[in-house]
Design an enzyme around this catalytic site. Structure first.
Site, PDB file in Angstrom:
ATOM      1  N   TYR A   1       1.313  -1.103  -0.162  1.00 38.25           N
ATOM      2  CA  TYR A   1       0.166   0.370   0.395  1.00 38.25           C
ATOM      3  C   TYR A   1       0.717   1.541  -0.086  1.00 38.25           C
ATOM      4  CZ  TYR A   1      -3.512   3.059   1.527  1.00 38.25           C
ATOM      5  OH  TYR A   1      -4.710   4.124   0.981  1.00 38.25           O
TER       6      TYR A   1
ATOM      7  N   LYS B   1       1.212   4.384  -2.898  1.00 44.31           N
ATOM      8  CA  LYS B   1       0.629   5.491  -2.457  1.00 44.31           C
ATOM      9  C   LYS B   1       1.682   6.098  -2.831  1.00 44.31           C
ATOM     10  CE  LYS B   1      -3.511   5.476  -1.506  1.00 44.31           C
ATOM     11  NZ  LYS B   1      -4.953   6.064  -2.568  1.00 44.31           N
TER      12      LYS B   1
HETATM   13  N1  LIG Z   1     -10.152   5.974   3.976  1.00 38.31           N
HETATM   14  C1  LIG Z   1      -9.728   6.397   4.866  1.00 38.31           C
HETATM   15  O1  LIG Z   1      -9.705   6.458   5.544  1.00 38.31           O
HETATM   16  C2  LIG Z   1      -8.943   7.149   3.298  1.00 38.31           C
HETATM   17  C3  LIG Z   1      -7.561   7.813   4.076  1.00 38.31           C
HETATM   18  C4  LIG Z   1      -5.904   7.744   2.899  1.00 38.31           C
HETATM   19  C5  LIG Z   1      -6.783   7.807   1.426  1.00 38.31           C
HETATM   20  N2  LIG Z   1      -8.133   6.933   0.861  1.00 38.31           N
HETATM   21  C6  LIG Z   1      -7.996   6.854  -0.335  1.00 38.31           C
HETATM   22  O2  LIG Z   1      -9.511   7.298  -0.672  1.00 38.31           O
HETATM   23  C7  LIG Z   1      -9.515   6.853  -1.271  1.00 38.31           C
HETATM   24  C8  LIG Z   1     -10.981   6.164  -1.052  1.00 38.31           C
HETATM   25  O3  LIG Z   1     -11.027   4.820  -0.588  1.00 38.31           O
HETATM   26  P1  LIG Z   1     -12.575   5.224   0.050  1.00 38.31           P
HETATM   27  O4  LIG Z   1     -12.163   5.108   1.088  1.00 38.31           O
HETATM   28  O5  LIG Z   1     -13.374   5.560   0.135  1.00 38.31           O
HETATM   29  O6  LIG Z   1     -12.512   3.511  -0.100  1.00 38.31           O
HETATM   30  P2  LIG Z   1     -13.660   2.076  -0.724  1.00 38.31           P
HETATM   31  O7  LIG Z   1     -15.117   2.771   0.135  1.00 38.31           O
HETATM   32  O8  LIG Z   1     -13.238   1.176  -0.845  1.00 38.31           O
HETATM   33  O9  LIG Z   1     -13.439   2.778  -1.939  1.00 38.31           O
HETATM   34  C9  LIG Z   1     -12.543   2.618  -2.935  1.00 38.31           C
HETATM   35  C10 LIG Z   1     -13.127   2.537  -4.132  1.00 38.31           C
HETATM   36  O10 LIG Z   1     -11.987   1.709  -5.217  1.00 38.31           O
HETATM   37  C11 LIG Z   1     -12.820   1.073  -5.755  1.00 38.31           C
HETATM   38  N3  LIG Z   1     -11.591   0.118  -6.612  1.00 38.31           N
HETATM   39  C12 LIG Z   1     -10.966  -1.168  -5.624  1.00 38.31           C
HETATM   40  N4  LIG Z   1     -10.221  -1.571  -6.373  1.00 38.31           N
HETATM   41  C13 LIG Z   1     -11.037  -1.303  -7.776  1.00 38.31           C
HETATM   42  C14 LIG Z   1     -10.664  -1.787  -9.458  1.00 38.31           C
HETATM   43  N5  LIG Z   1      -9.961  -3.343 -10.018  1.00 38.31           N
HETATM   44  N6  LIG Z   1     -11.070  -1.092  -9.847  1.00 38.31           N
HETATM   45  C15 LIG Z   1     -12.055  -0.548 -10.110  1.00 38.31           C
HETATM   46  N7  LIG Z   1     -12.244   0.494  -9.070  1.00 38.31           N
HETATM   47  C16 LIG Z   1     -11.348  -0.551  -7.872  1.00 38.31           C
HETATM   48  C17 LIG Z   1     -14.229   0.679  -5.100  1.00 38.31           C
HETATM   49  O11 LIG Z   1     -15.326  -0.624  -5.714  1.00 38.31           O
HETATM   50  P3  LIG Z   1     -15.099  -1.771  -5.821  1.00 38.31           P
HETATM   51  O12 LIG Z   1     -16.844  -0.614  -4.695  1.00 38.31           O
HETATM   52  O13 LIG Z   1     -16.171  -2.346  -6.466  1.00 38.31           O
HETATM   53  O14 LIG Z   1     -14.237  -2.499  -4.659  1.00 38.31           O
HETATM   54  C18 LIG Z   1     -14.779   1.835  -4.944  1.00 38.31           C
HETATM   55  O15 LIG Z   1     -15.545   1.589  -5.917  1.00 38.31           O
HETATM   56  C19 LIG Z   1      -8.648   5.456  -1.524  1.00 38.31           C
HETATM   57  O16 LIG Z   1      -7.753   5.692  -3.274  1.00 38.31           O
HETATM   58  C20 LIG Z   1      -8.256   5.391  -0.392  1.00 38.31           C
HETATM   59  O17 LIG Z   1      -6.632   4.860  -0.506  1.00 38.31           O
HETATM   60  C21 LIG Z   1      -8.981   6.606   2.366  1.00 38.31           C
END
Ligand SMILES: NC(=O)c1ccc[n+]([C@@H]2O[C@H](COP(=O)([O-])OP(=O)(O)OC[C@H]3O[C@@H](n4cnc5c(N)ncnc54)[C@H](OP(=O)(O)O)[C@@H]3O)[C@@H](O)[C@H]2O)c1
Length: 321
Positions: free
Chosen positions: A188, A192
């Site tokens: 990860y 990133k």
């Molecule tokens: N949540 C946190 O604390 C946090 C902190 C720092 C950074 N981020 C970043 O914020 C972003 C959004 O994360 P989130 O927290 O909203 O997570 P999330 O709810 O798991 O959303 C992630 C999204 O990415 C999609 N995805 C994953 N693998 C994929 C693939 N192979 N092809 C197409 N789509 C794919 C997922 O699709 P599916 O639903 O189909 O799996 C989902 O729509 C990410 O880049 C994450 O690294 C999050």
């Protein structure tokens, strides 16, 4: 109004919502419950022309389209099938985007996956986190630029993470000896770090062309599906914490304040819509400010070039602008 870690999506829109009016935005990974879906539904209230929602699982995006329609029936919405674990799917997605529009004002590369325990390769033989978080977005962005859909005045926004601190990039072994030395958290961190360096590499190549390139850390929220998607429990989360301390010369890290999903979406919207940020190439936005403490390995120009060349070879295409 001050913008900080507590600022929510609706507060950002009350200041910068007009920047989205009449615009076309593409958001990857806007599945229901995620940060991307919160951004999309909030944005709808600001009156964009077209929202393109690109994801792999239409059943998780249909409810988001419903939410957009309820928030503002005047906004056009288009679903685009996109699996970031397949470069062919990225090419097909670009074809679908071209059928829907000839211009994207703001591209938000939001989709991502965090620290699956099991090593997995993409359809093209690339470690899955590197492929989904970084490499396929590299390909998507460059194909959209190459075909003229993104041009002067537009913005490319990558959603990164302070989790980059868990690893730099293993340039000669991004697949961890075909999984033998794989660690989900390090992978990860590698992915990133690649997003941060990739942002820098792209900003360098687009210098003088009037296209902005930014990266944002939305903050740590437990309200999205990120943890559940990789079945991350407290014990496994603890491993990430220990790894981060180890990489911080054994020193404890500053405490991470959790944010709500409204606040996480707020950072994405702030970075996407605040016109003042457009002139700050590759700025990393954390807690709604420009972060100044990024480690050299994730921002230096020489490594950005090295990663660019590696990425071109992994997608089998050269991009020059
Ligand atoms: N949540 C946190 O604390 C946090 C902190 C720092 C950074 N981020 C970043 O914020 C972003 C959004 O994360 P989130 O927290 O909203 O997570 P999330 O709810 O798991 O959303 C992630 C999204 O990415 C999609 N995805 C994953 N693998 C994929 C693939 N192979 N092809 C197409 N789509 C794919 C997922 O699709 P599916 O639903 O189909 O799996 C989902 O729509 C990410 O880049 C994450 O690294 C999050």
């Amino acid at each position: 109004m001050p913008f900080d870690i507590n600022t929510t999506d609706t507060e950002v829109l009350s200041s910068f919502g007009k920047e989205a009016q009449g615009k076309t935005l593409l958001i990857t990974g806007p599945s229901t419950a995620g940060i991307g879906s919160k951004v999309a539904v909030s944005l709808a209230t600001a009156g964009p022309k077209l929202l393109i929602l690109a994801g792999r699982n239409k059943s998780k995006i249909t409810p988001v389209i419903g939410g957009i329609n309820r928030a503002n029936p005047g906004v056009q919405v288009k679903f685009v099938q996109l699996d970031l674990l397949s470069q062919k799917s990225v090419h097909d997605a670009v074809t679908q985007v071209k059928e829907a529009t000839d211009h994207i004002d703001i591209l938000i590369n939001n989709a991502g996956v965090m620290a699956p325990r099991k090593f997995l390769l993409s359809q093209d033989g690339v470690e899955s986190q590197f492929a989904a978080n970084y490499l396929s977005h590299f390909l998507l962005t460059n194909l959209l630029l190459k075909s003229g859909l993104i041009r002067a005045g537009d913005l490319i926004l990558n959603i990164g993470s302070l989790g980059y601190q868990m690893s730099d990039i293993q340039y000669d072994n991004i697949n961890y000896s075909n999984g033998e030395s794989y660690n989900g958290w390090k992978a990860y961190g590698q992915a990133k770090s690649a997003q941060l360096l990739g942002t820098r590499g792209l900003a360098n190549r687009l210098k003088g062309k009037g296209i902005a390139v930014l990266v944002a850390h939305p903050g740590v929220t437990l309200e999205s599906s990120l943890l559940a998607n990789s079945a991350i429990d407290q014990e496994y989360f603890g491993e990430a914490y220990l790894l981060a301390i180890e990489r911080n010369d054994g020193q404890p890290l500053p405490p991470q304040n959790m944010v709500s999903i409204e606040q996480a979406a707020g950072v994405v919207l702030y970075t996407a819509l605040n016109p003042e940020l457009r002139s700050k190439p590759a700025a990393f936005i954390v807690e709604n400010g420009i972060y100044a403490l990024t480690k050299d390995y994730a921002i230096n120009d020489a490594d950005a070039d090295k990663l660019w060349e590696l990425s071109e070879s992994l997608v089998g295409e050269r991009f020059e602008f």
